[in-house]
Structures are given as C-alpha cells and as structure tokens.
Write an enzyme that holds these catalytic residues in place. Structure first.
Site, PDB file in Angstrom:
ATOM      1  N   SER A  31       0.843  -1.201   0.000  1.00 39.56           N
ATOM      2  CA  SER A  31       0.000   0.000   0.000  1.00 39.56           C
ATOM      3  C   SER A  31       0.878   1.250   0.000  1.00 39.56           C
ATOM      4  CB  SER A  31      -0.963   0.007   1.182  1.00 39.56           C
ATOM      5  OG  SER A  31      -0.267   0.037   2.386  1.00 39.56           O
ATOM      6  N   GLU A  32       2.045   1.170   0.636  1.00 41.72           N
ATOM      7  CA  GLU A  32       2.967   2.314   0.655  1.00 41.72           C
ATOM      8  C   GLU A  32       3.398   2.669  -0.768  1.00 41.72           C
ATOM      9  OE1 GLU A  32       6.291   1.780   3.309  1.00 41.72           O
ATOM     10  OE2 GLU A  32       7.506   3.278   2.302  1.00 41.72           O
ATOM     11  N   ARG A  33       3.764   1.634  -1.539  1.00 39.01           N
ATOM     12  CA  ARG A  33       4.244   1.882  -2.913  1.00 39.01           C
ATOM     13  C   ARG A  33       3.110   2.359  -3.808  1.00 39.01           C
ATOM     14  NH1 ARG A  33       7.917  -3.526  -2.339  1.00 39.01           N
ATOM     15  NH2 ARG A  33       9.584  -2.445  -1.226  1.00 39.01           N
ATOM     16  N   ALA A  41       2.204   6.014  -3.014  1.00 34.73           N
ATOM     17  CA  ALA A  41       3.253   6.910  -3.504  1.00 34.73           C
ATOM     18  C   ALA A  41       3.147   7.050  -5.027  1.00 34.73           C
ATOM     19  CB  ALA A  41       4.625   6.365  -3.105  1.00 34.73           C
TER      20      ALA A  41
END
Ligand SMILES: Cc1cc2nc3c(=O)[nH]c(=O)nc-3n(C[C@H](O)[C@H](O)[C@H](O)COP(=O)(O)OP(=O)(O)OC[C@H]3O[C@@H](n4cnc5c(N)ncnc54)[C@H](O)[C@@H]3O)c2cc1C
Length: 389
Positions: A242-244, A247
C-alpha cells in the site's frame, strides 16, 4: 474501466483539495525554508477526516475503501510541496496500516486512533545505516528480558522522525535468521533510551523532516509488540504494497500538475515572436509526456484494483500477481515522472532553475520517488523473480 469514484469519493475530493489549496499551499514556501511544517497540520487533517478516511469507523476512521486513499494522494500534491504530502502519507498510509491490520484493541486505542485524529505523529522505522533495500539485513535488535524487550540499534532516513510521538519499528528478534527473525514494535518516543541523533538535510522534500534515530538499551514491554514474534518481515512486505501504491498515485498527480503548469507557462512565455507552446517540437513533446502519464495512471489504477481484490496475503497465500503489478507500477511511474519533471524544467528555460518557479521544487522533490519505499532497481529485481527469470 468504469470510474471507481462514487459521490462520497467526490465529496471527499473537494475536502482534500480545499485543505491542500487553502491550508497548505499558502505556507509552503516558509515551511520549505524552515525544513519542517507545524505539527498542527496533522491535527487539521485529522479534524477533516483526511488521515483516516480508509480506516474502519470503530478506530475513528471514515469506514471508506482504498479509493479514498487514492483520492487523498491525488489531491494533496496541489499544496505545491511533496514534503508535506509525504509526511501526511507516512502518518496515514505507511506507519499505521500495519497497526490496523495486526494491532490489539489496546494498541489501536493508544496509537492508531490518535494518529487518525492527528493528535499523535507517526513514523515508520525500517531503514538503517547498513540496510535499506536488503531489509533482512537490519541490525537493530530486541533482546527478550522477562516480559520486556531491550532494543539497541539505529534507524535512518526516517520521515517525521524529529517530532514523531511513536515509531512503528522493525527490529530483529532472532539474530540467527534473516528475514524470518524480524518483528514489529510500537515505540513511544518518550521512552528512555530513544533519541533523535541527527536531522538530515536533503536535496528536496524540504518541508518534511527526516531523521536518524538511536535506541540505546530502550526497554519496551511485550504489549507493544505488533503481531507475532518473528513474522515482521511478512507484515512489512504487506505494508510495502500500500505504501508503494499510494506513492505512485501521488507521483502521477504531481506529474500532471507539472504538465499543466508548464503548458500555462508556455502560453505566456514568448521566443522568436510566438508563445513557446506553439512550437511543434514542444507540442509533440507534451503529447508524448501526457500519453506516458496516462499509461502510468492506468497501470497504477490497475494495481489499486488488484490490491483491493487481493491484498499481499489472501487466504494464507502471498499474492505474487498483486506484488508484481504494484512493483511494475512503481517502476513505470518512477521513470515516467522523472522524464516529465526533467522535460518540464527544460521547457521553463532559465526560470526552471530558479527557486521561485514551482517547477524547480517539483523537479527536486520528484527525484525521491525512484528511491523511497524501494528503489526502481529493487522493484525490477522482485519482478524478475516473480516472472521466474
Ligand atoms: C527522503 C527520504 C525519506 C525516507 N523515509 C523513510 C521512512 O520514513 N522510513 C524508512 O524506513 N525508510 C525511509 N527512507 C529510506 C528508503 O526507503 C531507502 O533509502 C530505500 O529503500 C533504499 O535503501 P538504501 O538507501 O539503503 O539504498 P541501498 O539499499 O544501499 O541501495 C543502493 C543502491 O543499490 C541498488 N541495489 C540494491 N539492491 C539491489 C539489487 N538487488 N539489484 C540491483 N540494484 C540494487 C539500489 O537500487 C540503489 O541504487 C527514506 C529515504 C529518503 C531519501
């Protein structure tokens, strides 16, 4: 693909856009110079439901789906500085999802809900001076001592690190194994033995603070361990997806702003008797850039779709197809956005190199995307593995 956005998403879009344009944009230059922004910004975002739109209502969130996070990441870049955007995304989409996924009721009450409200600032502590891409090589160590753990080590490049109230911290709990020996802890920064060893100066994202952290015989009770001992690496891989993704969404939105602002600039700026945007050379260049950006947005939305359908682990199985498409989105968006930033700066001529033009900041800021949260090379390394090459 039919639009994934419903009326509630569009309402939320208006709220975030207004927040970015009215509450953030006017102060961006002074925050860039100060190399930090006021912590009340987290609280304002919390009051408007921006930090927690995608978290369940029982922890203080809005109960929305992941497309709410997408909307947020698309609108925040309108503030004009990726530093604040990154800090807010770390708070809501990078340091806290793992608490929502694994936390006990007590852990959620103490850390997640105050982070959603913006009353506590969150940081994610994974990277170390001697281990970034190769996460299994981290050396920060939590040694069991009765019902506590004693933590020693260091983290670096930590966003929100100089003023975080807690760090979602990855450490080794078994130093004899690699990735299988990691665990997550929630670490209140007022704990004895915690210190901020350095505030780091950066080439971009100036409005966010980035720190090196030190842990010296820091005693942490077992109740602050997140999830099972020695399962931290798998939880991190889940968190990374989810972070990638988020971003990538925000990088695409930032790139669209760069194109739009450049075209507006090119209508006004004249050379050899006509606006520079009337030169066929640049028209074709912008056609190509916009086409590549559409492709970047499309792969990102496809990755969001897959992530919504199959998280990292679904029914006990790692979803390698989801990991592959998210990693591909990160690589492709990184390459496309870097090209857009570079060409838009070039289109500005000398103005592009001068601080008062937004493109110079956007160019600097955009460089991080190919590094942070997993470098482009490491994404390709994972994709090659999944493709069985
Ligand atoms: C502004 C900023 C904010 C950040 N915020 C955070 C944060 O909040 N929390 C956090 O934990 N981390 C954070 N990071 C760290 C970031 O995620 C790491 O910098 C990144 O993962 C790369 O790790 P590294 O810097 O150790 O590079 P290294 O791992 O040392 O890599 C160096 C080079 O080697 C290449 N390389 C490594 N392995 C391979 C391979 N297998 N094949 C080919 N090439 C390879 C890399 O691509 C890179 O080019 C932040 C970084 C920055 C700059």
């Amino acid at each position: 693909m039919p639009s994934p956005f419903r009326e509630e998403h569009q309402q939320f879009r208006k709220t975030v856009r207004q927040f970015a344009e009215k509450e953030l944009a006017p102060y961006m230059q002074s925050w860039e110079e100060a190399e930090i922004f006021p912590s009340e910004v987290f609280k304002k975002a919390g009051d408007l439901g921006i930090n927690g739109a995608h978290y369940p209502e029982e922890v203080g969130g809005g109960g929305g789906d992941y497309w709410f996070s997408v909307v947020k990441a698309e609108e925040l870049p309108r503030c004009g500085g990726a530093g604040v955007v990154m800090a807010l995304l770390v708070q809501a989409d990078m340091a806290t999802p793992v608490i929502n996924d694994l936390g006990t009721k007590e852990q959620k009450d103490e850390f997640l809900t105050p982070a959603i409200k913006g009353e506590k600032v969150a940081a994610l502590g994974v990277s170390e001076p001697n281990a970034g891409s190769d996460v299994a090589g981290i050396q920060t160590w939590a040694k069991k001592d009765g019902d506590d753990y004693i933590i020693n080590g260091a983290k670096t490049y930590i966003t929100n690190g100089t003023r975080a109230d807690f760090v979602t911290l990855l450490v080794k709990t078994d130093t004899t194994s690699g990735s299988h020996g990691c665990s997550f802890f929630l670490v209140p920064t007022k704990t004895k033995g915690f210190s901020v060893s350095k505030k780091l100066k950066k080439i971009g994202n100036h409005s966010s603070d980035t720190a090196e952290l030190a842990f010296e015989d820091m005693r942490i009770p077992s109740r602050y361990r997140l999830g099972e001992e020695n399962q931290g690496f798998m939880y991190l891989m889940q968190n990374f997806q989810s972070e990638r993704l988020i971003a990538a969404v925000s990088a695409c939105a930032g790139a669209q702003l760069m194109i739009d602002e450049s075209i507006a600039f090119g209508r006004e700026r004249k050379a050899f008797g006509k606006p520079i945007i009337k030169r066929e050379y640049w028209q074709h260049k912008f056609v190509d850039l916009q086409t590549k950006l559409e492709a970047a947005k499309a792969i990102t939305y496809k990755a969001v779709e897959e992530y919504n359908h199959d998280k990292y682990v679904t029914k006990g199985q790692v979803q390698f197809e989801t990991v592959k498409i998210i990693s591909m989105a990160k690589v492709f968006v990184g390459d496309v956005c870097s090209e857009i930033a570079d060409q838009c700066l070039q289109f500005h001529g000398g103005a592009g190199y001068i601080d008062e033009y937004h493109i110079s900041r956007a160019w600097r800021d955009s460089r991080l995307f190919r590094i942070g949260g997993g470098t482009t090379e490491v994404m390709r390394y994972y994709i090659a593995k999944i493709m069985g090459l």
